[in-house]
Scaffold this active site. Structure first.
Site, PDB file in Angstrom:
ATOM      1  N   ASP A  10       0.834  -1.194   0.000  1.00 20.70           N
ATOM      2  CA  ASP A  10       0.000   0.000   0.000  1.00 20.70           C
ATOM      3  C   ASP A  10       0.874   1.251   0.000  1.00 20.70           C
ATOM      4  O   ASP A  10       2.021   1.207   0.442  1.00 20.70           O
ATOM      5  CB  ASP A  10      -0.867  -0.040   1.266  1.00 20.70           C
ATOM      6  CG  ASP A  10      -1.720   1.183   1.430  1.00 20.70           C
ATOM      7  OD1 ASP A  10      -2.319   1.630   0.437  1.00 20.70           O
ATOM      8  OD2 ASP A  10      -1.792   1.702   2.563  1.00 20.70           O
ATOM      9  N   ASP A  12      -0.264   4.905   1.010  1.00 16.04           N
ATOM     10  CA  ASP A  12      -0.453   5.952   2.027  1.00 16.04           C
ATOM     11  C   ASP A  12      -0.245   5.416   3.433  1.00 16.04           C
ATOM     12  O   ASP A  12      -0.838   4.423   3.837  1.00 16.04           O
ATOM     13  CB  ASP A  12      -1.859   6.543   1.894  1.00 16.04           C
ATOM     14  CG  ASP A  12      -2.042   7.157   0.516  1.00 16.04           C
ATOM     15  OD1 ASP A  12      -1.119   7.850   0.070  1.00 16.04           O
ATOM     16  OD2 ASP A  12      -3.081   6.904  -0.111  1.00 16.04           O
TER      17      ASP A  12
END
Lengths: 177, 177
Positions: A10, A12
């Site tokens: 991922d 963020d």
């Protein structure tokens, strides 16, 4: 032939420090400080006064929000090492914020040039990801994931207990290398 | 509980008629016709004179190329029926053309509103897709795909023989419904 195992990562709060941008813009717009204490167990929007919440919910879809985000400590070094032993894919839930597409693409090109663009995935529901590991700060992304989830520690996920928690990229290196 | 099987669907030349846009822009720029005969077994760029090839290769990354593309016949009706029995994801290799992101997103919202945005996947290498079926006009996308590939007939893939070919959405309905 041994095929490499595949790690999906991922963006963020795992590779890119989006909390820093929330703090910056909240200070700019409301002259208030968004502390890590206030973010404990909460999303950024839920950590502020009700009248400020609509503004914070809108931030991530503003062009520029994801531009020039600081890189999370050790993520470049450890991902570069992992890329020798694993296939690395970036899996970011960009569909929630269509105006973020180009910012995210350019940020990856700039800071993680060793990961080729065919390995970027902008998605919504991450159960579509075919990988052995998913490193993510949102536990709900693991619920229907076919591989093993590693929960990247973040203030908002402090109360999550269902998945293995990792506190830093150095800890990921120790587990996967 | 029976879980639904999952179908991933490519956009270009499967849901969206990108050949129509190549023909339109080629006519606009060179006052020449790009016929389906010329496209037999070839990409659009390879089907034109060498001096026109750089222009055609650049078209898909021009903002607007994917905007307002015609919808492929029966794709809306059949996907709406399939969505009752399967999970439908859109899997498009948008990473090759970063300027296409918003056009593609908005096109899906407009023409396939019954497919929610968490089910959009903008990717590069489609081996990252975790699905039971992939409907695609590019056979190389099936090479490392974990499910079953259905090759959607297109002029450029005329010589491909390794995968099951489907000629229309009506034929897909007959296979999957």
């Amino acid at each position: 032939m041994m095929t490499k195992k595949r790690i999906a990562v991922d963006m963020d709060e795992v590779m890119a420090d989006s909390i820093a941008r929330f703090q910056e813009w909240y200070g700019r717009d409301f002259q208030l400080e968004l502390t890590l204490e206030a973010l404990h167990g909460k999303s950024a929007a839920d950590a502020v006064a009700p009248e400020h919440q609509p503004a914070l919910r809108a931030y991530p879809n503003a062009v520029g929000f994801f531009r020039d985000l600081p890189v999370i400590k050790d993520s470049q070094r450890v991902l570069q090492e992992l890329a020798q032993r694993y296939e690395i894919f970036i899996a970011t839930a960009a569909m929630e914020f269509p105006n973020s597409f180009l910012d995210k693409y350019q940020w990856l090109q700039r800071h993680f040039a060793f990961i080729p663009w065919p390995n970027y995935v902008f998605c919504g529901d991450k159960s579509i990801i075919n990988a052995d590991y998913l490193i993510d700060d949102n536990a709900y992304n693991f619920d229907n994931f076919r591989g093993e989830g590693l929960l990247f520690n973040a203030p908002h996920n402090a109360h999550e207990t269902r998945y293995r928690r990792v506190h830093s990229w150095q800890e990921i290196a120790e587990i996967l290398l």
